[in-house]
Design a protein around this motif. Sequence first.
Motif, PDB file in Angstrom:
ATOM      1  N   SER A 213       0.838  -1.208   0.000  1.00 39.08           N
ATOM      2  CA  SER A 213       0.000   0.000   0.000  1.00 39.08           C
ATOM      3  C   SER A 213       0.871   1.254   0.000  1.00 39.08           C
ATOM      4  O   SER A 213       0.865   2.024   0.957  1.00 39.08           O
ATOM      5  CB  SER A 213      -0.949  -0.013   1.198  1.00 39.08           C
ATOM      6  OG  SER A 213      -0.268  -0.262   2.419  1.00 39.08           O
ATOM      7  N   PRO A 214       1.601   1.475  -1.106  1.00 38.80           N
ATOM      8  CA  PRO A 214       2.504   2.633  -1.156  1.00 38.80           C
ATOM      9  C   PRO A 214       1.855   3.907  -1.695  1.00 38.80           C
ATOM     10  O   PRO A 214       2.554   4.922  -1.827  1.00 38.80           O
ATOM     11  CB  PRO A 214       3.599   2.154  -2.101  1.00 38.80           C
ATOM     12  CG  PRO A 214       2.875   1.271  -3.073  1.00 38.80           C
ATOM     13  CD  PRO A 214       1.798   0.583  -2.257  1.00 38.80           C
ATOM     14  N   SER A 221       2.980   7.638  -1.250  1.00 36.25           N
ATOM     15  CA  SER A 221       2.784   8.220   0.077  1.00 36.25           C
ATOM     16  C   SER A 221       4.083   8.385   0.848  1.00 36.25           C
ATOM     17  O   SER A 221       4.086   8.990   1.929  1.00 36.25           O
ATOM     18  CB  SER A 221       1.843   7.333   0.895  1.00 36.25           C
ATOM     19  OG  SER A 221       2.438   6.060   1.137  1.00 36.25           O
ATOM     20  N   GLY A 222       5.182   7.836   0.328  1.00 36.12           N
ATOM     21  CA  GLY A 222       6.425   7.794   1.082  1.00 36.12           C
ATOM     22  C   GLY A 222       6.507   6.597   2.007  1.00 36.12           C
ATOM     23  O   GLY A 222       7.477   6.452   2.747  1.00 36.12           O
ATOM     24  N   ALA A 228      -0.499   0.031   7.501  1.00 38.90           N
ATOM     25  CA  ALA A 228       0.116  -0.170   8.813  1.00 38.90           C
ATOM     26  C   ALA A 228       0.369   1.161   9.508  1.00 38.90           C
ATOM     27  O   ALA A 228       0.227   1.268  10.729  1.00 38.90           O
ATOM     28  CB  ALA A 228       1.418  -0.953   8.672  1.00 38.90           C
ATOM     29  N   ALA A 229       0.736   2.195   8.744  1.00 36.95           N
ATOM     30  CA  ALA A 229       0.972   3.502   9.354  1.00 36.95           C
ATOM     31  C   ALA A 229      -0.305   4.060   9.968  1.00 36.95           C
ATOM     32  O   ALA A 229      -0.258   4.731  11.009  1.00 36.95           O
ATOM     33  CB  ALA A 229       1.521   4.471   8.308  1.00 36.95           C
ATOM     34  N   VAL A 230      -1.434   3.795   9.345  1.00 32.21           N
ATOM     35  CA  VAL A 230      -2.717   4.264   9.877  1.00 32.21           C
ATOM     36  C   VAL A 230      -2.935   3.749  11.296  1.00 32.21           C
ATOM     37  O   VAL A 230      -3.421   4.475  12.176  1.00 32.21           O
ATOM     38  CB  VAL A 230      -3.861   3.818   8.944  1.00 32.21           C
ATOM     39  CG1 VAL A 230      -5.201   3.811   9.664  1.00 32.21           C
ATOM     40  CG2 VAL A 230      -3.933   4.727   7.722  1.00 32.21           C
ATOM     41  N   TRP A 231      -2.542   2.508  11.542  1.00 34.43           N
ATOM     42  CA  TRP A 231      -2.794   1.907  12.854  1.00 34.43           C
ATOM     43  C   TRP A 231      -1.938   2.518  13.963  1.00 34.43           C
ATOM     44  O   TRP A 231      -2.220   2.314  15.143  1.00 34.43           O
ATOM     45  CB  TRP A 231      -2.575   0.397  12.789  1.00 34.43           C
ATOM     46  CG  TRP A 231      -3.730  -0.314  12.171  1.00 34.43           C
ATOM     47  CD1 TRP A 231      -3.774  -0.916  10.944  1.00 34.43           C
ATOM     48  CD2 TRP A 231      -5.031  -0.490  12.737  1.00 34.43           C
ATOM     49  NE1 TRP A 231      -5.015  -1.461  10.728  1.00 34.43           N
ATOM     50  CE2 TRP A 231      -5.810  -1.217  11.814  1.00 34.43           C
ATOM     51  CE3 TRP A 231      -5.609  -0.115  13.952  1.00 34.43           C
ATOM     52  CZ2 TRP A 231      -7.137  -1.565  12.052  1.00 34.43           C
ATOM     53  CZ3 TRP A 231      -6.934  -0.460  14.195  1.00 34.43           C
ATOM     54  CH2 TRP A 231      -7.684  -1.175  13.262  1.00 34.43           C
ATOM     55  N   THR A 232      -0.899   3.272  13.603  1.00 30.80           N
ATOM     56  CA  THR A 232      -0.100   3.940  14.633  1.00 30.80           C
ATOM     57  C   THR A 232      -0.740   5.243  15.088  1.00 30.80           C
ATOM     58  O   THR A 232      -0.246   5.879  16.027  1.00 30.80           O
ATOM     59  CB  THR A 232       1.329   4.228  14.123  1.00 30.80           C
ATOM     60  OG1 THR A 232       1.277   5.188  13.056  1.00 30.80           O
ATOM     61  CG2 THR A 232       1.994   2.950  13.626  1.00 30.80           C
ATOM     62  N   ASP A 233      -1.836   5.671  14.443  1.00 32.62           N
ATOM     63  CA  ASP A 233      -2.514   6.913  14.809  1.00 32.62           C
ATOM     64  C   ASP A 233      -4.025   6.742  14.679  1.00 32.62           C
ATOM     65  O   ASP A 233      -4.705   7.541  14.037  1.00 32.62           O
ATOM     66  CB  ASP A 233      -2.023   8.059  13.912  1.00 32.62           C
ATOM     67  CG  ASP A 233      -2.545   9.427  14.362  1.00 32.62           C
ATOM     68  OD1 ASP A 233      -3.042   9.529  15.504  1.00 32.62           O
ATOM     69  OD2 ASP A 233      -2.475  10.374  13.564  1.00 32.62           O
ATOM     70  N   THR A 234      -4.539   5.672  15.268  1.00 35.09           N
ATOM     71  CA  THR A 234      -5.977   5.401  15.227  1.00 35.09           C
ATOM     72  C   THR A 234      -6.608   5.619  16.597  1.00 35.09           C
ATOM     73  O   THR A 234      -7.524   6.429  16.744  1.00 35.09           O
ATOM     74  CB  THR A 234      -6.246   3.973  14.720  1.00 35.09           C
ATOM     75  OG1 THR A 234      -5.888   3.902  13.327  1.00 35.09           O
ATOM     76  CG2 THR A 234      -7.713   3.592  14.862  1.00 35.09           C
ATOM     77  N   ASP A 235      -6.144   4.901  17.600  1.00 32.25           N
ATOM     78  CA  ASP A 235      -6.675   5.038  18.961  1.00 32.25           C
ATOM     79  C   ASP A 235      -5.729   4.287  19.887  1.00 32.25           C
ATOM     80  O   ASP A 235      -5.748   3.055  19.928  1.00 32.25           O
ATOM     81  CB  ASP A 235      -8.089   4.469  19.055  1.00 32.25           C
ATOM     82  CG  ASP A 235      -8.711   4.623  20.435  1.00 32.25           C
ATOM     83  OD1 ASP A 235      -7.969   4.917  21.400  1.00 32.25           O
ATOM     84  OD2 ASP A 235      -9.933   4.430  20.571  1.00 32.25           O
ATOM     85  N   ALA A 373       7.425   2.427   6.648  1.00 33.15           N
ATOM     86  CA  ALA A 373       8.243   3.164   5.678  1.00 33.15           C
ATOM     87  C   ALA A 373       9.446   2.358   5.214  1.00 33.15           C
ATOM     88  O   ALA A 373       9.817   2.385   4.032  1.00 33.15           O
ATOM     89  CB  ALA A 373       8.722   4.484   6.281  1.00 33.15           C
ATOM     90  N   ALA A 374      10.076   1.618   6.122  1.00 34.28           N
ATOM     91  CA  ALA A 374      11.350   0.963   5.812  1.00 34.28           C
ATOM     92  C   ALA A 374      11.189  -0.438   5.258  1.00 34.28           C
ATOM     93  O   ALA A 374      12.090  -0.953   4.585  1.00 34.28           O
ATOM     94  CB  ALA A 374      12.229   0.921   7.064  1.00 34.28           C
ATOM     95  N   GLY A 375      10.073  -1.113   5.544  1.00 36.20           N
ATOM     96  CA  GLY A 375       9.899  -2.478   5.073  1.00 36.20           C
ATOM     97  C   GLY A 375      10.996  -3.392   5.576  1.00 36.20           C
ATOM     98  O   GLY A 375      11.396  -3.347   6.742  1.00 36.20           O
ATOM     99  N   LEU A 376      11.536  -4.202   4.691  1.00 34.56           N
ATOM    100  CA  LEU A 376      12.572  -5.160   5.067  1.00 34.56           C
ATOM    101  C   LEU A 376      13.911  -4.506   5.353  1.00 34.56           C
ATOM    102  O   LEU A 376      14.840  -5.173   5.807  1.00 34.56           O
ATOM    103  CB  LEU A 376      12.734  -6.214   3.963  1.00 34.56           C
ATOM    104  CG  LEU A 376      11.562  -7.175   3.791  1.00 34.56           C
ATOM    105  CD1 LEU A 376      11.761  -8.026   2.540  1.00 34.56           C
ATOM    106  CD2 LEU A 376      11.370  -8.067   5.015  1.00 34.56           C
ATOM    107  N   SER A 377      14.024  -3.192   5.127  1.00 36.26           N
ATOM    108  CA  SER A 377      15.259  -2.482   5.441  1.00 36.26           C
ATOM    109  C   SER A 377      15.346  -2.087   6.909  1.00 36.26           C
ATOM    110  O   SER A 377      16.394  -1.606   7.351  1.00 36.26           O
ATOM    111  CB  SER A 377      15.380  -1.218   4.579  1.00 36.26           C
ATOM    112  OG  SER A 377      15.453  -1.560   3.212  1.00 36.26           O
ATOM    113  N   ALA A 378      14.271  -2.264   7.660  1.00 34.65           N
ATOM    114  CA  ALA A 378      14.288  -1.967   9.089  1.00 34.65           C
ATOM    115  C   ALA A 378      15.217  -2.947   9.805  1.00 34.65           C
ATOM    116  O   ALA A 378      15.640  -3.965   9.248  1.00 34.65           O
ATOM    117  CB  ALA A 378      12.882  -2.035   9.661  1.00 34.65           C
ATOM    118  N   ALA A 379      15.518  -2.630  11.062  1.00 32.85           N
ATOM    119  CA  ALA A 379      16.403  -3.488  11.847  1.00 32.85           C
ATOM    120  C   ALA A 379      15.940  -3.498  13.296  1.00 32.85           C
ATOM    121  O   ALA A 379      15.265  -2.575  13.759  1.00 32.85           O
ATOM    122  CB  ALA A 379      17.846  -2.998  11.767  1.00 32.85           C
TER     123      ALA A 379
END
Length: 455
Positions: A213-214, A221-222, A228-235, A373-379
């Motif tokens: 969902s980019p 969207s960046g 998934a980003a939506v769920w960090t600012d829902t409730d 934002a980072a996908g598989l590049s996260a650590a």
Amino acid sequence: MSAPATSSGEPISGKHQLIASLESGCKPRTAWRIGTEHEKFGYALDDLRPLPYEGERGIRAVLEGLAGLGWQKVFEGGNVIALKDGQGAAISLEPGGQLELSGGLMETIHQTATEITHHLDQVRQVADPLGLGFLGVGFQPKWSRDDTPWMPKGRYAVMRRYMPLVGGKGLDMMLRTCTVQVNLDFASEADMVSKLRVSLALQPVATALFASSPFVDGKPSGLLSSRAAVWTDTDPHRTGPLPFAFEAGMGFERYVDWMLDVPMYFVYRDGRYIDCAGQSFRDFLAGRLPALPGETPTMGDWADHLTTAFPEVRLKQFLEMRGADGGPWRRLCALPALWTGLLYDDAALDGAWQLVKDWTAEDRDRLRREVPAAGLSAAIGGRGLREIAADVLDLASAGLKRRARLNDSGRDESIYLEPLLATVRSGRTPAEEMLDAFHGRWQGRIEPIFREYAY
């Protein structure tokens, strides 16, 4: 799916009933099943717009068409708002008209694959003559909130009013997201806790593997998973990674205590939803609910309340894995394969715990917020998520091979992991493949997604 509300059931006399209700989900291994759910966006083929409820080419027409193929209608206020098949499967509506299949309880993922194939065939059979299509991605790629019609379900009216009071993206969650999830069983309280901890910790791995969902409002969207980003600012009161689940003393009672403090949305009485958003179920137990003074809840009210919490993994009488974007058929089958392989095999579950046991609450929360934002590049913990995902898939594949549930061709359930293995091999999520297409052959246009990612 959130089942139609009910006020039925025995009166609640104390917290012990709520604990016992969750505990009643414990099953012997021979009774463990796999329940897969997925949502999809409907749209008109001529203008790509989301579907209204009414009209010759609306969601109601789709439900009526599916009812003609053997599904039974479920009504609310005279509107068809869901379908059921009498064998445990159901079709329901999300707030923005997303169509959801809540599949039956299957013994194998081969059966799940057959079920999804049959459902999508039925949807096309109904949608094609109407000039409609259905899209498999995680976030509505083109249309805004204002462009999205609301479905006529009473609980959504309550949530629509309340969501903007507690988060910035709750209405996006309701109107513009689609997911695939799998519901899995546990044998005991200890087994539930083990599975809950592993699946909570690894939910960001699923988010990265399934990120699709980019796009938002017709442009990048960046993010790789805007859903998934939506769920960090829902409730914050009803979402997130449940850090208390990793503390000593975790069990059914601890989850009940948390749910008692999750603010309510509604109570269903006499065919209508009574708005009690923000009020306390603890007060309801004591007969002090402002919306229904002097009245106490039933077990039906508790069952409804459990559906209003949205953590990364939700506990009912089973565990719901909630971290993945919706996607095409192969990924709808890959999600149950991933979690079944990890959680239904003791060696795989133990191996998964070894991967995550040293992660702190801060580590887990940071990863959850970075992955969209980072996908598989996260650590996390000094390791890249792509490397961790490879280990997770090795464990899941071995678990499925040990299950040895074979199809008619003699192949085990690990075949359904292939799309995820391909993602790890390439290091590129589905979202990054979409972005390549957008900047390449789509020539900066979003419209081709409705063709290439349609069911």
